[in-house]
Design a protein around this motif. Structure first.
Motif, short mmCIF file in Angstrom:
data_model
loop_
_atom_site.label_atom_id
_atom_site.label_comp_id
_atom_site.label_asym_id
_atom_site.label_seq_id
_atom_site.Cartn_x
_atom_site.Cartn_y
_atom_site.Cartn_z
N PRO A 1 0.79 -1.24 0.00
CA PRO A 1 0.00 0.00 0.00
C PRO A 1 0.83 1.29 0.00
CG PRO A 1 -1.02 -1.60 1.45
CD PRO A 1 0.32 -2.16 1.05
N THR A 2 2.16 1.17 0.11
CA THR A 2 3.00 2.35 -0.08
C THR A 2 2.76 2.95 -1.47
OG1 THR A 2 4.87 1.04 -0.90
CG2 THR A 2 4.81 1.51 1.45
N LEU A 3 2.29 2.13 -2.40
CA LEU A 3 1.99 2.61 -3.75
C LEU A 3 0.97 3.74 -3.72
CD1 LEU A 3 1.69 -0.90 -5.47
CD2 LEU A 3 3.45 0.80 -5.99
N LEU A 4 0.11 3.74 -2.68
CA LEU A 4 -0.94 4.77 -2.54
C LEU A 4 -0.63 5.73 -1.40
CD1 LEU A 4 -4.13 2.52 -2.90
CD2 LEU A 4 -3.11 3.98 -4.65
N GLY A 5 0.57 5.60 -0.82
CA GLY A 5 0.88 6.42 0.34
C GLY A 5 0.15 5.98 1.58
N MET A 6 -0.28 4.69 1.61
CA MET A 6 -1.05 4.17 2.74
C MET A 6 -0.38 2.93 3.33
SD MET A 6 -4.97 4.70 1.44
CE MET A 6 -5.66 4.33 3.03
N GLY A 7 0.94 2.83 3.16
CA GLY A 7 1.65 1.68 3.68
C GLY A 7 2.03 1.83 5.13
N ILE A 8 2.62 0.77 5.67
CA ILE A 8 3.23 0.85 6.99
C ILE A 8 4.58 0.15 6.91
CG2 ILE A 8 2.05 -1.23 7.87
CD1 ILE A 8 2.06 0.35 10.65
N THR A 9 5.58 0.75 7.52
CA THR A 9 6.95 0.25 7.44
C THR A 9 7.56 0.14 8.82
OG1 THR A 9 7.25 1.34 5.28
CG2 THR A 9 9.24 0.70 6.48
N GLY A 10 8.06 -1.04 9.12
CA GLY A 10 8.86 -1.22 10.33
C GLY A 10 10.32 -1.04 9.96
N TYR A 11 11.09 -0.41 10.83
CA TYR A 11 12.51 -0.22 10.49
C TYR A 11 13.38 -0.22 11.73
CZ TYR A 11 12.53 4.74 11.94
OH TYR A 11 12.49 5.90 12.66
#
Length: 267
Positions: free
Chosen positions: A121-131
């Motif tokens: 969903p990062t493609l739509l700016g609606m992702g979540i990322t752990g880092y």
């Protein structure tokens, strides 16, 4: 800030578009690097003001941040065949599933590595990322990375790197689990005689409405389920079948299998 993206696949392109959309970097400070010569012209159409190269065209890479966005299965080959040395001044951000910071450091001979796990969903700016990050990376550098990650949705810093394999299984792979369930629901609708397009509409809107109810309710998931599943009713019949067939257990087993596969990718 100059950013180079090694591996211009879906995720690398998604990140690049977000950075440009929110004007976090200038187009001329973005360098997309692909292994596929045939992709260059298409990338140039999408990023006309940015630099586009193949790996073998680069002898020296100047970038403040280098994003490693190749497939994890290809990383060892790519790292061992890089035609350029990564500068000690560059920060490396990996968005590969499974590959540990230690392995990245060893293969790239570079100590400043941040490891992240985004989802589609990062493609739509609606992702979540752990880092998480290697030792020696400053707070200001981490904040810069977080600012970039947040342009694709939300990000969460994890002190314990081992949790990233779980994040990979849970949210990285997670969208596919929902697609899988939604597909089953749509097919059930068509089997009951509902037109496929209409079945898709009912299921997708139901999913959207359920998401907003979860997000805007103080009730637990168990309470929300009880609100729908009245005693002796239709929902109860469905849930009983799910329980009899151990659907919840099967889903958990699948997610744990994804985590195990993430660990295997690092071997």
């Amino acid at each position: 800030m100059k950013i180079a993206v090694l591996g211009a696949g879906n995720m690398g392109i998604s990140f690049s578009r977000s950075f440009l959309k929110y004007e976090l970097i200038k187009p001329q400070n973005l360098h997309l690097i692909t292994r596929n010569e045939n992709k260059k012209s298409k990338l140039k159409e999408s990023f006309p003001d940015s630099e586009i190269s193949t790996f073998d065209e680069i002898n020296n890479l100047e970038a403040d941040l280098i994003i490693i966005a190749v497939k994890p299965q290809d990383f060892t080959f790519v790292a061992e065949n890089l035609p350029f040395k990564i500068s000690d001044k560059s920060l490396v951000l990996s968005i590969m599933a499974g590959i540990s910071i230690e392995k990245i450091q060893k293969l790239l001979n570079h100590k400043f590595v941040v490891r992240a796990m985004p989802n589609s969903p990062t493609l739509l700016g609606m992702g979540i990322t752990g880092y998480t990050a290697a030792d020696g990376i400053s707070f200001s550098e981490l904040m810069n990375v977080e600012r970039l990650l947040n342009s694709t949705g939300r990000s969460v810093y994890l002190e314990d790197e081992s949790l990233l394999d779980g994040v990979t299984a849970l949210s990285g792979s997670g969208p596919a689990y929902f697609y899988y369930i939604i597909d089953a629901m749509i097919k059930a609708g068509t089997e009951m005689g509902i037109d496929e397009n209409l079945s898709k509409l009912f299921v997708k809107q139901t999913m959207l409405g359920a998401y907003h109810l979860i997000n805007n309710s103080d009730k637990s998931l168990e309470e929300l389920i009880k609100d729908v599943a009245s005693k002796g009713g239709t929902t109860e019949a469905a849930l009983k079948t799910f329980d009899e067939n151990e659907l919840k257990s099967i889903l958990k087993k699948g997610i744990l299998a994804a985590e195990n596969r993430a660990k295997e990718l690092n071997k």
